[in-house]
Design a protein around this motif. Structure first.
Motif, PDB file in Angstrom:
ATOM      1  N   ARG B   3      53.273   4.151  13.322  1.00  0.00           N
ATOM      2  CA  ARG B   3      54.140   2.727  12.895  1.00  0.00           C
ATOM      3  C   ARG B   3      54.304   1.920  14.029  1.00  0.00           C
ATOM      4  O   ARG B   3      54.833   2.176  15.032  1.00  0.00           O
ATOM      5  CB  ARG B   3      55.392   3.219  12.325  1.00  0.00           C
ATOM      6  CG  ARG B   3      55.336   4.167  11.083  1.00  0.00           C
ATOM      7  CD  ARG B   3      56.687   4.973  10.706  1.00  0.00           C
ATOM      8  NE  ARG B   3      57.573   3.954  10.100  1.00  0.00           N
ATOM      9  CZ  ARG B   3      58.850   4.285  10.011  1.00  0.00           C
ATOM     10  NH1 ARG B   3      59.326   5.562   9.914  1.00  0.00           N
ATOM     11  NH2 ARG B   3      59.552   3.401   9.070  1.00  0.00           N
ATOM     12  N   ASN B   4      54.075   0.567  13.643  1.00  0.00           N
ATOM     13  CA  ASN B   4      54.536  -0.448  14.598  1.00  0.00           C
ATOM     14  C   ASN B   4      53.891  -0.353  15.918  1.00  0.00           C
ATOM     15  O   ASN B   4      54.273  -1.072  16.884  1.00  0.00           O
ATOM     16  CB  ASN B   4      56.104  -0.137  14.828  1.00  0.00           C
ATOM     17  CG  ASN B   4      57.102  -0.155  13.646  1.00  0.00           C
ATOM     18  OD1 ASN B   4      56.609  -0.903  12.829  1.00  0.00           O
ATOM     19  ND2 ASN B   4      57.967   0.754  13.818  1.00  0.00           N
ATOM     20  N   THR B  59      51.664  -6.840  23.656  1.00  0.00           N
ATOM     21  CA  THR B  59      52.707  -6.695  22.526  1.00  0.00           C
ATOM     22  C   THR B  59      53.636  -5.525  23.083  1.00  0.00           C
ATOM     23  O   THR B  59      54.840  -5.504  22.945  1.00  0.00           O
ATOM     24  CB  THR B  59      52.310  -6.154  21.409  1.00  0.00           C
ATOM     25  OG1 THR B  59      51.470  -4.796  21.356  1.00  0.00           O
ATOM     26  CG2 THR B  59      51.265  -7.191  20.595  1.00  0.00           C
ATOM     27  N   VAL B  60      52.776  -4.604  24.227  1.00  0.00           N
ATOM     28  CA  VAL B  60      53.895  -3.538  24.780  1.00  0.00           C
ATOM     29  C   VAL B  60      54.159  -3.672  26.180  1.00  0.00           C
ATOM     30  O   VAL B  60      55.196  -3.116  26.628  1.00  0.00           O
ATOM     31  CB  VAL B  60      53.438  -2.079  24.241  1.00  0.00           C
ATOM     32  CG1 VAL B  60      53.470  -1.853  22.585  1.00  0.00           C
ATOM     33  CG2 VAL B  60      51.901  -1.789  24.910  1.00  0.00           C
ATOM     34  N   LEU B  61      53.228  -4.359  27.066  1.00  0.00           N
ATOM     35  CA  LEU B  61      53.295  -4.218  28.307  1.00  0.00           C
ATOM     36  C   LEU B  61      54.061  -5.577  28.829  1.00  0.00           C
ATOM     37  O   LEU B  61      53.649  -6.485  28.832  1.00  0.00           O
ATOM     38  CB  LEU B  61      51.959  -4.291  29.089  1.00  0.00           C
ATOM     39  CG  LEU B  61      52.041  -3.855  30.472  1.00  0.00           C
ATOM     40  CD1 LEU B  61      51.823  -2.548  30.634  1.00  0.00           C
ATOM     41  CD2 LEU B  61      50.375  -4.650  31.341  1.00  0.00           C
TER      42      LEU B  61
ATOM     43  N   ASN C   4      59.330  -2.703  22.946  1.00  0.00           N
ATOM     44  CA  ASN C   4      59.730  -2.003  21.444  1.00  0.00           C
ATOM     45  C   ASN C   4      59.275  -0.492  21.181  1.00  0.00           C
ATOM     46  O   ASN C   4      58.998  -0.373  20.135  1.00  0.00           O
ATOM     47  CB  ASN C   4      58.493  -3.165  20.413  1.00  0.00           C
ATOM     48  CG  ASN C   4      58.773  -4.453  21.078  1.00  0.00           C
ATOM     49  OD1 ASN C   4      59.890  -5.061  21.066  1.00  0.00           O
ATOM     50  ND2 ASN C   4      57.833  -5.087  21.193  1.00  0.00           N
ATOM     51  N   ILE C   5      59.445   0.194  22.421  1.00  0.00           N
ATOM     52  CA  ILE C   5      59.031   1.524  22.036  1.00  0.00           C
ATOM     53  C   ILE C   5      60.108   2.189  22.852  1.00  0.00           C
ATOM     54  O   ILE C   5      60.572   2.081  24.148  1.00  0.00           O
ATOM     55  CB  ILE C   5      57.741   1.990  22.659  1.00  0.00           C
ATOM     56  CG1 ILE C   5      56.644   1.267  21.846  1.00  0.00           C
ATOM     57  CG2 ILE C   5      57.568   3.662  22.482  1.00  0.00           C
ATOM     58  CD1 ILE C   5      54.974   1.562  22.488  1.00  0.00           C
ATOM     59  N   PRO C   6      61.030   3.229  21.956  1.00  0.00           N
ATOM     60  CA  PRO C   6      62.255   4.127  22.783  1.00  0.00           C
ATOM     61  C   PRO C   6      61.588   4.822  24.087  1.00  0.00           C
ATOM     62  O   PRO C   6      60.742   5.308  23.926  1.00  0.00           O
ATOM     63  CB  PRO C   6      62.212   5.041  21.556  1.00  0.00           C
ATOM     64  CG  PRO C   6      61.779   4.429  20.371  1.00  0.00           C
ATOM     65  CD  PRO C   6      60.447   3.582  20.730  1.00  0.00           C
ATOM     66  N   SER C   7      62.573   4.493  24.877  1.00  0.00           N
ATOM     67  CA  SER C   7      62.033   4.813  26.080  1.00  0.00           C
ATOM     68  C   SER C   7      62.082   6.229  26.523  1.00  0.00           C
ATOM     69  O   SER C   7      61.626   6.860  27.708  1.00  0.00           O
ATOM     70  CB  SER C   7      62.950   4.191  27.369  1.00  0.00           C
ATOM     71  OG  SER C   7      64.342   4.610  27.354  1.00  0.00           O
ATOM     72  N   VAL C  60      58.276   6.039  15.029  1.00  0.00           N
ATOM     73  CA  VAL C  60      56.880   5.790  15.146  1.00  0.00           C
ATOM     74  C   VAL C  60      56.114   6.589  14.255  1.00  0.00           C
ATOM     75  O   VAL C  60      54.897   6.422  13.806  1.00  0.00           O
ATOM     76  CB  VAL C  60      56.352   5.765  16.788  1.00  0.00           C
ATOM     77  CG1 VAL C  60      56.915   4.590  17.551  1.00  0.00           C
ATOM     78  CG2 VAL C  60      56.471   7.149  17.066  1.00  0.00           C
ATOM     79  N   LEU C  61      56.583   7.886  13.728  1.00  0.00           N
ATOM     80  CA  LEU C  61      55.740   8.869  13.270  1.00  0.00           C
ATOM     81  C   LEU C  61      55.813   8.911  11.793  1.00  0.00           C
ATOM     82  O   LEU C  61      57.144   9.158  11.464  1.00  0.00           O
ATOM     83  CB  LEU C  61      56.258  10.257  13.693  1.00  0.00           C
ATOM     84  CG  LEU C  61      55.342  11.441  13.508  1.00  0.00           C
ATOM     85  CD1 LEU C  61      53.931  11.502  14.292  1.00  0.00           C
ATOM     86  CD2 LEU C  61      55.950  12.865  13.384  1.00  0.00           C
TER      87      LEU C  61
END
Lengths: 143, 143, 143, 143, 143, 143, 143, 143, 143, 143
Positions: B3-4, B59-61, C4-7, C60-61
């Motif tokens: 997701r996302n 979008t992530v880096l 945007n991604i939990p660390s 995310v899953l």
């Protein structure tokens, strides 16, 4: 890139197609398929559709003429007679591209997983349409 | 798939983006780039354009704010002032997507190879347009 | 770190979540769980609670919609009907965060171990509350 | 978990602390540090602060008494005299916990990277405060 | 060497003790035990007695409280009721050092070998007294 | 075997040809060449002539148009102007088969060895005619 | 190349022939045989006929005198009594070259695959004639 | 070479003899024995007789006193009562050199192979006399 | 255990002593020595004194007669003429046990580290007395 | 064992001899030579004399005709003109067995070590006579 060979066939996938022998099987799988868990050899083609991969693979891979269904797809869960659009496309591509354009067979979801487990390799594509999975059995080239 | 998170970010590429630290560099390379020879870590995204990969990666880096040009492209051989269409697209994507949309730097072909050799990783895409190569330097995320 | 991604999703854990397919299972385990012995792929998140890991993973899953209980916890030894506080928290987090917030199933201690053995991966957290273990079955993302 | 040993010391980190000898160095690094690129041995403690890791490590690791500064931190870029709050905390923890609570030394950013490259190991924490990096030199235990 | 940790616990043995979970077993074996043949993970402590190793291990390893005999020794061949002096010493050390000083169980020689085969690890000591072998089952540490 | 791809291109050699990028070099070597000692990647085609291998390779490999001599042979020791019959055949095959049929360059024996050392790969054939060695530099395929 | 040893015996194949012992089996397979899938040790001799390989192998390999058929070929599918021309050639070569020129045995296609699976090694040749497969059982050399 | 240790005991063989424990078995095999195929650990002593190896091994290896036949040889095929000269020599060497000079047992050829498969290691000698094979079971050394 | 070989010589250490040749060096190091960092081959004998190891090693290892000081110890930091008690013991053991009992040489701490780096192997003992380090150069055994 | 190939040429040594090319060097070394330390590829023939190995190797290995001394021995330390008996034997064997029986060259001990370091492989024999070392340079076989 190479001359006369479709460029989405990666180095590892070309190796696999060339190393496979008579009767060995290749799975082209969609983006949700548990390919890493099932396959000893798992090649990824993220971002590419399963139909583009099938088209490219069949330009070089002969299909087996010793069995009635050298290509097999997955049945829709709870609706075994349904033919999802992507499966219809698989049949069209096979008919127009393969050296041995036979009709496809079908397997229930978990039976398909079991057969995938003993395949020579699985190609995980970026296909997002559900049921975008197909097994191909390699044939022979004689003189 | 997750997701996302853009689905063309493969497991290995996600690992790399997450493991990179401040100042580490990623090369997004076209289909003719000598990526296997130059890069200790080489991820393949055959069949995907370099521009799609750049869009997804940014979008992530985060890009580095400690240097003037956190993104660098390759000069056209024998025409260093030329701006190939794909390079213009790289600049557009960076401007609209990056957290730190700075102007790009440029490197002569063999200087670009040398810098790629010490990059954290190279992503070899299926980009068939020439000069579809770009180096990104990762920035920090603080609190 | 990434945008945007939990660390707390480490590089290896991100790789695993992305590489898992439909039906593959992830175990989030507490600090006393025999994770190294049971799991072929074992990722460690020492010093982090199991509830924080569950919260991050579920952002995310996707959870499986083909089965009634895509999340399963461990029964208290000699008191199968007990609901330890951490299990209640697991249910709350799943209800508020998951894309498919189904009710959890339960497995006796050694049955839980057996299922963990065939999981795709185990994440060993630093959770010190007993019974801080949960199995998640990955779902599909279609178009 | 073990009796009398802080539980955030993971199996790999314990191995490293025990295998290090007189003069070997350990880097405790923040979440933005390029640890994978620099360190041959890289242990991760995602989700844990650098100060918690320092506290735990110093309960078991002796500091070197043969050099004036057995602990070294990174200078703030463009402001070498600044003392970020986390560095002040590092000094407090060292003073109260270490067997040899000497004053810390300082290194410019890239000199710090160079020294980290030849360290015995780097521990990448989940520390999100900038400049949360420290190098420790191991001492001896005699009879 | 480390502060507060017995120095005969080698890096590999510390790793193993820390990585073991609830119910995992460690074998401390004498110098004649077929440890290399039986054990996937085999650590050596040549030149050290089994009793010294047991003493050091029990200062950090919790014993299992879910089973009646978390420690098990080998029966004397052809004299199952005999209690060799080293076994009496094992019981003394356990009683005075363990967190859970239960009475020891016993296994016939080949049954002992079978159980050792599925242990988490075997430590081969330099113990020259016969029957200097003991299996320990790890317990939990809660809050 | 595959459709439309010469069957003496083995799986490993196909992998190499596909993985090579712009400017990478391939050595086709005779049976006496010290290929194992010089080449990090060494593929064998025992029993096949170097001319058959060159013919097959050039059907898929583009030659570099950025340099004057994308193919280079070895000078005869003590007779640098001699043109052994196999070298004349190499030129004929290149002229009729390559996408970029340029004239060949020449290198003294030990200079040839040095360049082979940094090649992408060496193919050791079963060629028994002396001086049956040639280096090919890969070109690009654009759109 | 070596003196007095046929040059199509590659380094790996020579190793295998020398390391095999009494009763170990070697498969010489044609270009369509699924050799990579079946054989733990798989040597390739692309571009060489199976008959040339058999001729070379029998100059150094003794055949087993403890069994009636130390050489075995594959039956034609659906025509078990047929003798393809290449099989006749196999018999001729064995009769004239082997130290123990016994008559050949025969196995049905899938029985042949099963036996190949437990062979010491498989040599995949470039043989394009169908049914170009033969299993050889090594004999002893005494004094 | 070392002082007081027979020089035909190679580094690998010394490792094996020292790592073996009570009840582990070593096979000393002749030059025709299928040692590579049967043995997970296979040490070679090409050019040395089996009798010289037995003599050297027994100077350091204790034989098992818990079983009646700590040494076992292979029966002659079709003549189980025959005693080949080399077997008589094996008995002589054992009688004069071993710490526990018991009479030898015998096993039929394929039963001998099966037992060799589960041995700790096989030493393949250069022995050219047929039936030059013997299995030794290691004993204990106590205080 | 083996007959006539000191039992603290572990399998790995025996392998090393046997594999070393003329002029190769072995370091016996104390428990604080940075052995893992310096030595490509590092064997551990935790819990055993350096003097016991030296005694055992010299019963099998010949010392080099081609150099004046085949044994070398580390100088005390800031007091190069001091002779710590353990060094005096090293000299006594060498004098009474070695085949070539020459006087020992000395090296400053960091020069000692440099030489240890190129040694064949380092044995890390459990020696807790400071300066318990010695380098031995292997000699020859002729006929 | 194989027909027509000396049985002391082990599988690994045969592989090496076959894989070597023009100009590659093989060292045949005595039992005291530091072969493991110097050689990347080190084959052992414990218990066999260097002269027997030389005799067997020269039956298959061609010597280089492009250099004056394709065989080189080690000078006696402090007596460079001495000719030890084993060196005289080396010359006799070469004269009677080699395809190119040239006179031998000589190298000082440490120069010999340096050259051995870059050899293709070293064969460590069981030769106990001092100075039993020789380097052979492989030649070509043409048509």
């Amino acid at each position: 890139m190479l001359r006369n060979i479709p460029s989405i066939l990666s180095p590892d996938l070309l190796w696999t197609l060339r190393a496979m022998g008579h009767g060995d099987e290749l799975v082209i799988a969609d983006a949700n398929f548990p390919a890493t868990a099932l396959g000893a050899r798992c090649h990824r083609l993220d971002g590419v559709t399963a139909t583009d991969v099938l088209q490219a693979v069949l330009t070089v891979l002969p299909l087996d003429q010793f069995v009635p269904n050298p290509a097999v797809v997955m049945e829709v869960v709870d609706d075994p007679n349904a033919v999802p659009p992507i499966v219809a496309q698989f049949q069209d591509i096979t008919t127009t591209t393969a050296d041995n354009p036979a009709a496809m067979g079908k397997l229930e979801r978990f039976a398909f997983y079991d057969r995938a487990k003993s395949a020579f390799a699985i190609v995980q594509t970026g296909e997002t349409r559900l049921y975008g999975n197909i097994i191909l059995k390699k044939g022979v080239i004689g003189v």
